[in-house]
Design an enzyme around this catalytic site. Sequence first.
Site, PDB file in Angstrom:
ATOM      1  N   ASP A  14     -15.783  37.700 -20.049  1.00 31.19           N
ATOM      2  CA  ASP A  14     -16.045  37.179 -18.712  1.00 31.19           C
ATOM      3  C   ASP A  14     -17.271  37.899 -18.193  1.00 31.19           C
ATOM      4  OD1 ASP A  14     -15.645  35.904 -16.187  1.00 31.19           O
ATOM      5  OD2 ASP A  14     -14.673  37.725 -15.447  1.00 31.19           O
ATOM      6  N   SER A  15     -17.845  37.371 -17.122  1.00 30.58           N
ATOM      7  CA  SER A  15     -18.981  38.032 -16.496  1.00 30.58           C
ATOM      8  C   SER A  15     -18.580  39.370 -15.885  1.00 30.58           C
ATOM      9  CB  SER A  15     -19.563  37.132 -15.410  1.00 30.58           C
ATOM     10  OG  SER A  15     -18.555  36.812 -14.475  1.00 30.58           O
ATOM     11  N   CYS A  77     -14.054  32.453 -18.352  1.00 28.24           N
ATOM     12  CA  CYS A  77     -14.944  32.316 -17.192  1.00 28.24           C
ATOM     13  C   CYS A  77     -15.348  30.846 -17.131  1.00 28.24           C
ATOM     14  CB  CYS A  77     -16.165  33.198 -17.409  1.00 28.24           C
ATOM     15  SG  CYS A  77     -17.504  32.938 -16.233  1.00 28.24           S
ATOM     16  N   GLU A 156     -13.179  40.275  -4.523  1.00 28.11           N
ATOM     17  CA  GLU A 156     -14.075  41.378  -4.879  1.00 28.11           C
ATOM     18  C   GLU A 156     -14.103  42.455  -3.796  1.00 28.11           C
ATOM     19  OE1 GLU A 156     -17.584  40.433  -7.039  1.00 28.11           O
ATOM     20  OE2 GLU A 156     -16.179  39.617  -8.510  1.00 28.11           O
ATOM     21  N   CYS A 204     -11.098  28.872 -11.351  1.00 29.78           N
ATOM     22  CA  CYS A 204     -11.898  30.103 -11.383  1.00 29.78           C
ATOM     23  C   CYS A 204     -10.935  31.215 -11.752  1.00 29.78           C
ATOM     24  CB  CYS A 204     -12.535  30.378 -10.018  1.00 29.78           C
ATOM     25  SG  CYS A 204     -13.296  32.022  -9.887  1.00 29.78           S
ATOM     26  N   THR A 205     -11.358  32.108 -12.660  1.00 27.74           N
ATOM     27  CA  THR A 205     -10.409  33.113 -13.157  1.00 27.74           C
ATOM     28  C   THR A 205     -10.086  34.191 -12.124  1.00 27.74           C
ATOM     29  OG1 THR A 205     -12.246  34.221 -14.286  1.00 27.74           O
ATOM     30  CG2 THR A 205     -10.897  32.746 -15.599  1.00 27.74           C
ATOM     31  N   HIS A 206     -10.810  34.239 -10.999  1.00 30.74           N
ATOM     32  CA  HIS A 206     -10.401  35.134  -9.915  1.00 30.74           C
ATOM     33  C   HIS A 206      -9.181  34.588  -9.161  1.00 30.74           C
ATOM     34  CE1 HIS A 206     -14.464  36.879 -10.246  1.00 30.74           C
ATOM     35  NE2 HIS A 206     -14.025  37.891  -9.527  1.00 30.74           N
TER      36      HIS A 206
END
Lengths: 290, 290
Positions: A14-15, A77, A156, A204-206
Site C-alpha cells: 500500500d502507499s 490500495c 490519519e 478505500c483501505t482506510h
Amino acid sequence: MMAQKNTCPIGVFDSGLGGLTVARSIATALPHESVYYFGDTKRCPYGTRGENEVRSFALQAGRWLSCHNVKIIVIACNTATAAALRVCQQTLDVPVIGVIVPGARAAINSTRTREVGVLATNLTTRSGAYTRAIQDLDAGVDVYGCPASSFVEIVEQELATGAHLQERWLEDEDIFDTPEVRAVVRQVVTPLKGHNIDTVVLGCTHFPLLVGPIRHELGPGIRVVSSAEETTRELVDILQRREQLAPEDALPQHRFATTSDNLAEFAAAGSFIFGQPLKSIEHVSLEELV
Amino acid sequence: MMAQKNTCPIGVFDSGLGGLTVARSIATALPHESVYYFGDTKRCPYGTRGENEVRSFALQAGRWLSCHNVKIIVIACNTATAAALRVCQQTLDVPVIGVIVPGARAAINSTRTREVGVLATNLTTRSGAYTRAIQDLDAGVDVYGCPASSFVEIVEQELATGAHLQERWLEDEDIFDTPEVRAVVRQVVTPLKGHNIDTVVLGCTHFPLLVGPIRHELGPGIRVVSSAEETTRELVDILQRREQLAPEDALPQHRFATTSDNLAEFAAAGSFIFGQPLKSIEHVSLEELV
C-alpha cells in the site's frame, strides 16, 4: 506441475498504512499464513499523484516484494489497483490481485435493489474504476460514487496521535466512533440516501477503520461491503484452489517494511491498525527500489 | 429493503438440453431450491446463428422466465452469455448471471503456471469471450482456446438414441467414456499439450457430460474447471448474500419448458442429463415468446 510454495509469505503493499486493514483481515482469516507488508509511507499518499507515477511506484513495490520470495502479491490500495494492477500482472513473475474487483463482485452479489453506493477517495471516485468493475460484471446495476476523502483525513489525524494508540487498541476501543466523526460521516453519506441503495462498498483501505460510524449513519437497511474483507475471501479461494495454503502447523511470521524514516510512528499506528504488535519492521530506502 | 422471494424458482435457460448440466449442478448444490428450466430446443443450436438473432432469442427466453416469477435467471449457455448477457441484465427486471465469468474466475484462481486452456465450441472460441473474461481479471494469464465443436456432436448423437437413455442413467453408467470418444477427445486436446497449461475450462455446457474422457486424455497434472459448477458456486454466494435461499424445509418443484414439439425426446434426453426424471414438462410455442 510447479513446486508448491506453501510456506512463502503473502506479499501486501500500500502507499502507507491503510493496507494494513487488508493485512489484518488476511492474518485473521488465514492464521497459518505469514504476511510480508510493504508500505510506501515516504511517498504517501498516492491519491494526489499522476497515474504514471503511481504505476511506477506500484511496480517498484511489486518488484521489491517479488524479490522477497512471496507466493502472491495483494495490491491493498484502491488507487494503485486502478492505476497499476494490469501492468503488475503483466510484468511481475508472481501472481497479483487487487482490491477493486473483489469489492465490486461482493456488491453485485449482495444487492437486491440493484442500486449500489461506493465510498472512496475523491480520486478513485472520479476514476470511475468501481463503476466500470461493477457494470462489467452486471450491466443492470446502478452505481452511485460518493467522494469521501475526508474519511482519510479523519483516520490519519487520529493515527498521528501515535503515542496513545497502543493502549487504546489493547482496550479494543472504537476510537473513531465519536459524535464528531459521526457528524462528518452523516454529511458525506447524505447523497447516498436519495436512492434505493441497499449495499455500500468501502472502496478505500482506510475506511474499514470507520465502519462503526459508517454503519450507524447509513442505518440498518444498508449492507456494508468491505473491499478488504472481500479481497481476503478471494485470496483464500485462490490459495485453496492452487493448494498453496501454509500447513496447519505453521506459525505465522509477519514482517513489515516501510520507506518511512520514522519507524516508531509506523510501529505505533501500524500495530493499532493491524491489531497486534508489529514485531519485525525494516526500513527500505527509496534507492533500494528499482 | 425489498420483500424476500425465497421460494420463487431459479430460472435457467439454454438453446436446448446442454444447460441441464447447469440445472443439475444447481439442484445438487441447493437441494431446497426449485429450478424453472427453459430450453429453446426448436431453434437449437444457437452457435450457428448470428449474434443479433441469438440476442433476440435470449431476450425472449429471459422475458418468458421473468414472467414466471423466477428470483434470478442463469443463462446456461456460453453462446447466449457472450451475445446477450449485458442486454439481458440491462433489460430484464430480474437479475441475470452468465456462465463465462464464473468459469474464467475459477480458472485464474486455480492456475499456478498462469497458462489456461479453454475447450469451447468453435464459435465461442472464435468470439474470444473467455480470453477477454480471463485477461480482464488477470492480465498475466495466457489463454489457449481449443475449438471442440465435435464434442457437441458426440453428445447429441448419443442423446439422440433416446429410448435407451433412461435405463442407462439409472445404472449410473458413463455412456460417453468409450474408446471411440477417448480417441476423438485425444485428437481435439492435442494442441493444449504443447504449453505449460495446468488448468482447462469446460467452456460449453455440453462438455461436463464428457468430463470422464476429457480428464483421462488431459492427464492427472491438469485441473478441469467446469463453468457449470462454477456458475452454481456463484449462484450460491448470491442467494446467501441476498438472503434469498429457499427455507430448509422447502421441497423443490422443478419445472421444464421447451419449444420442442417432441416432449418425449426432451424428457428422455433431459432426464438423462438432469440425473432425475423430468416430472413436469410443458410445451411453449414460438408464438408465445415476445
